[in-house]
Design a protein around this motif. Structure first.
Motif, PDB file in Angstrom:
ATOM      1  N   GLY A  34     -16.984   1.530   3.724  1.00 28.99           N
ATOM      2  CA  GLY A  34     -18.074   0.589   3.928  1.00 28.99           C
ATOM      3  C   GLY A  34     -19.248   0.810   2.993  1.00 28.99           C
ATOM      4  N   ASN A  35     -20.261  -0.031   3.163  1.00 28.36           N
ATOM      5  CA  ASN A  35     -21.440   0.006   2.289  1.00 28.36           C
ATOM      6  C   ASN A  35     -22.504   0.984   2.754  1.00 28.36           C
ATOM      7  N   GLU A  90     -21.747  -4.772   7.452  1.00 29.67           N
ATOM      8  CA  GLU A  90     -20.590  -5.034   8.307  1.00 29.67           C
ATOM      9  C   GLU A  90     -19.286  -4.788   7.546  1.00 29.67           C
ATOM     10  N   LEU A  91     -18.358  -4.112   8.224  1.00 30.79           N
ATOM     11  CA  LEU A  91     -17.099  -3.739   7.588  1.00 30.79           C
ATOM     12  C   LEU A  91     -16.151  -4.935   7.476  1.00 30.79           C
ATOM     13  N   THR A  92     -15.305  -4.902   6.464  1.00 32.61           N
ATOM     14  CA  THR A  92     -14.229  -5.879   6.348  1.00 32.61           C
ATOM     15  C   THR A  92     -13.154  -5.546   7.376  1.00 32.61           C
ATOM     16  N   LEU A  93     -12.227  -6.467   7.577  1.00 36.49           N
ATOM     17  CA  LEU A  93     -11.123  -6.220   8.502  1.00 36.49           C
ATOM     18  C   LEU A  93     -10.327  -5.000   8.062  1.00 36.49           C
ATOM     19  N   GLN A  94     -10.068  -4.881   6.776  1.00 34.93           N
ATOM     20  CA  GLN A  94      -9.305  -3.734   6.282  1.00 34.93           C
ATOM     21  C   GLN A  94     -10.052  -2.428   6.544  1.00 34.93           C
ATOM     22  N   GLU A  95     -11.362  -2.431   6.327  1.00 36.06           N
ATOM     23  CA  GLU A  95     -12.155  -1.226   6.574  1.00 36.06           C
ATOM     24  C   GLU A  95     -12.179  -0.882   8.060  1.00 36.06           C
ATOM     25  N   SER A  96     -12.269  -1.897   8.901  1.00 34.38           N
ATOM     26  CA  SER A  96     -12.260  -1.671  10.341  1.00 34.38           C
ATOM     27  C   SER A  96     -10.938  -1.065  10.792  1.00 34.38           C
TER      28      SER A  96
END
Length: 298
Positions: A254-255, A282-288
């Motif tokens: 994430g950022n 906010e995280l991307t789906l892949q990051e989540s």
């Protein structure tokens, strides 16, 4: 063990500050979070640290948070009162003292890159005006200046209520130098690492513990490390160090690590949301999904 070490030694959690959907502090979620930390055996809670998003809170929000959070847990609590205005810091410190906090914590000025002589003058002024125990918070990556071993030892010698330092420096030799410099001056001084992976190395070097973000997600692991250290259980310490190292991969997702930590808490425990005051966090789906896999979240 000295009184300071007995009170401040161990696994600290720099607590998240939950927000509701409207962006207000969510005290119901905070209560559940602090209850989890208490159940896990967390030794100390740091309120409004970096993960607590102190830079994004108004002065009124910080004062309210100090008052309300103290009512939610019997755990020892330390309030980070750092800001760029000394009078505001003193106001926050007075509120924390009146509410029963065990200490406050203070960064160097984090806009101007302070020289060593400026740092000494800054902390001397605060040390003369504060009432009660206080910690320094060394985070050179954010402040552009460093509280080195010589400076910390000098302040420790001058101010008995200066009880410790959080050393958020990704270099164990820096923390070790502080430990070794203070020992001849103060046997009761507390040196804590600000990086999860340095808990056990910090203890081996003579330090007192850690203040680290993973304690929001898996505080039991860090409490177990302290117990294993006390019991001289080398095999368990080896296992825990490897697990902490694995989980520390969260900081590469994430950022910003605040939203990432909040996302892991939200996914695993459901009592708080992922909302932070960071921008584009906010995280991307892949990051989540990476978070879910890392912490075995079904």
């Amino acid at each position: 063990m000295s009184e300071n070490h007995a009170l401040f030694h161990g696994a600290w959690c720099p607590s998240i500050t939950p927000f509701d959907d409207q962006g207000n502090i969510d005290f119901a979620a905070l209560q559940q979070h602090l209850q989890r930390l208490e159940n896990a055996g967390t030794h100390v809670v740091l309120l409004m640290g970096s993960i607590g998003e102190f830079t994004a809170l108004t002065l009124d929000e910080r004062l309210t948070l100090i008052r309300e959070a103290r009512k939610l847990t019997p755990l020892p609590m330390v309030a980070n009162i750092s800001t760029t205005c000394v009078d505001d810091m003193l106001h926050l410190a007075d509120e924390a003292r009146d509410c029963g906090y065990q200490a406050v914590m203070i960064l160097p000025h984090y806009y101007f890159q302070q020289t060593p002589s400026q740092l000494l003058a800054y902390y001397r002024q605060l040390g003369q005006r504060l009432q009660g125990k206080w910690f320094a918070y060394n985070f050179p990556a954010r402040t552009g200046c460093d509280l080195d071993a010589t400076l910390v030892a000098q302040l420790a010698a001058e101010f008995p209520d200066f009880v410790g330092v959080k050393d958020t420096v990704d270099c164990l030799s820096h923390t070790r130098a502080i430990i070794q410099s203070v020992v001849p001056v103060r046997q009761d001084f507390v040196v804590l690492s600000g990086y999860d992976e340095y808990l056990i190395p910090n203890l081996l070097a003579g330090g007192a513990g850690v203040i680290s973000g993973l304690n929001n997600i898996c505080p039991e692991l860090f409490v177990q490390a302290i117990e294993a250290w006390k019991g001289n259980n080398l095999a368990q310490l080896n296992h825990i160090q490897r697990e902490i190292s694995r989980l520390s991969g969260i900081y590469a997702i994430g950022n910003d690590f605040v939203t990432t930590i909040k996302t892991a808490v939200a996914h695993k425990f459901q009592y708080s949301g992922i909302k932070s005051r960071s921008f584009a966090g906010e995280l991307t789906l892949q990051e989540s999904l990476l978070i879910d896999d890392m912490f075995d979240i079904k």
